[in-house]
Design a protein around this motif. Sequence first.
Motif, mmCIF file in Angstrom:
data_model
loop_
_atom_site.group_PDB
_atom_site.id
_atom_site.type_symbol
_atom_site.label_atom_id
_atom_site.label_comp_id
_atom_site.label_asym_id
_atom_site.label_seq_id
_atom_site.Cartn_x
_atom_site.Cartn_y
_atom_site.Cartn_z
ATOM 1 N N GLY A 143 40.256 36.068 53.839
ATOM 2 C CA GLY A 143 39.250 35.125 53.388
ATOM 3 C C GLY A 143 38.994 35.284 51.904
ATOM 4 N N PRO A 144 38.296 34.334 51.278
ATOM 5 C CA PRO A 144 37.979 34.433 49.856
ATOM 6 C C PRO A 144 37.253 35.743 49.530
ATOM 7 C CG PRO A 144 37.518 32.239 50.649
ATOM 8 C CD PRO A 144 37.832 33.064 51.856
ATOM 9 N N GLY A 145 37.721 36.419 48.480
ATOM 10 C CA GLY A 145 37.124 37.675 48.063
ATOM 11 C C GLY A 145 37.715 38.896 48.726
ATOM 12 N N TYR A 158 53.093 45.168 47.191
ATOM 13 C CA TYR A 158 52.153 44.132 46.769
ATOM 14 C C TYR A 158 50.718 44.477 47.158
ATOM 15 C CZ TYR A 158 56.487 41.358 46.874
ATOM 16 O OH TYR A 158 57.759 40.887 46.706
ATOM 17 N N ILE A 159 49.801 44.023 46.312
ATOM 18 C CA ILE A 159 48.375 43.976 46.648
ATOM 19 C C ILE A 159 47.930 42.543 46.371
ATOM 20 C CG2 ILE A 159 46.066 44.875 46.199
ATOM 21 C CD1 ILE A 159 47.402 47.380 45.018
ATOM 22 N N VAL A 160 47.322 41.916 47.352
ATOM 23 C CA VAL A 160 46.937 40.510 47.232
ATOM 24 C C VAL A 160 45.425 40.367 47.367
ATOM 25 C CG1 VAL A 160 47.200 38.193 48.215
ATOM 26 C CG2 VAL A 160 49.133 39.806 48.254
ATOM 27 N N ARG A 161 44.835 39.573 46.501
ATOM 28 C CA ARG A 161 43.419 39.233 46.628
ATOM 29 C C ARG A 161 43.281 37.712 46.675
ATOM 30 N NH1 ARG A 161 38.924 42.047 43.025
ATOM 31 N NH2 ARG A 161 39.306 43.611 44.644
ATOM 32 N N VAL A 162 42.568 37.228 47.675
ATOM 33 C CA VAL A 162 42.345 35.795 47.813
ATOM 34 C C VAL A 162 41.093 35.399 47.048
ATOM 35 C CG1 VAL A 162 41.830 33.931 49.428
ATOM 36 C CG2 VAL A 162 43.514 35.670 50.033
ATOM 37 N N LEU A 163 41.219 34.398 46.202
ATOM 38 C CA LEU A 163 40.084 33.908 45.428
ATOM 39 C C LEU A 163 39.408 32.733 46.130
ATOM 40 C CD1 LEU A 163 41.738 33.999 41.876
ATOM 41 C CD2 LEU A 163 40.268 35.728 42.942
#
Length: 203
Positions: A143-145, A158-163
């Motif tokens: 989810g966002p954040g 990889y490290i992924v962050r959803v905005l």
Amino acid sequence: MEQAAVAAGLSVSDADLATALAGLEQARGGAAGFQAWLEANAYTRSEIAAALHAEMLRSRMAEQVLAGIGETAEQAHAQVIVAADEATAANLLAQLQAGADFATLAVDYSLDLSSRAAGGDLGWFPRGWLTAPEVEQAAFSLGPGETSAVLPGALGYYIVRVLEREPARPLTPAMRQTLRSQAFQTWLDQAMAAAVIERQAVP
């Protein structure tokens, strides 16, 4: 494609075929010009009609296959950091969990040259757009954040962050074309795998 079209109940009416033939004839300068073109290319009118019928049938099958690719799609807006090894990625994740700025770490450490200068920002993308399936899967599962765990992949860790996430965001022309190509190729591969194909030996 023609076999699949028939199986799907698609057809080309005599009226539609006649209209298409008339258009082809008009494009060749009328009846006389069309006849001259047929003779110059060693075609008969019935051969051209059969080829045109097959082409129209394939086109209708393609339209049905691609009907699900519209003008919008679910999309995610995410950032990514790519590290060379798992230990480095784990250290960066620990810094993020302690409050470090994602964009700053991406600029300083990410190996992804295409996104590093933008702080790891990948922009908006639909499913099937990214070349790294691990990143895409994470982006559409968070989810966002939210930030992913360390994800091993073909290019590193990889490290992924959803905005942000949107359920129906407009596709760019390039995105839509890519998704249509992928959808058609997937369908064609499945159709070919299920088909019974006979190859006749040429004497």
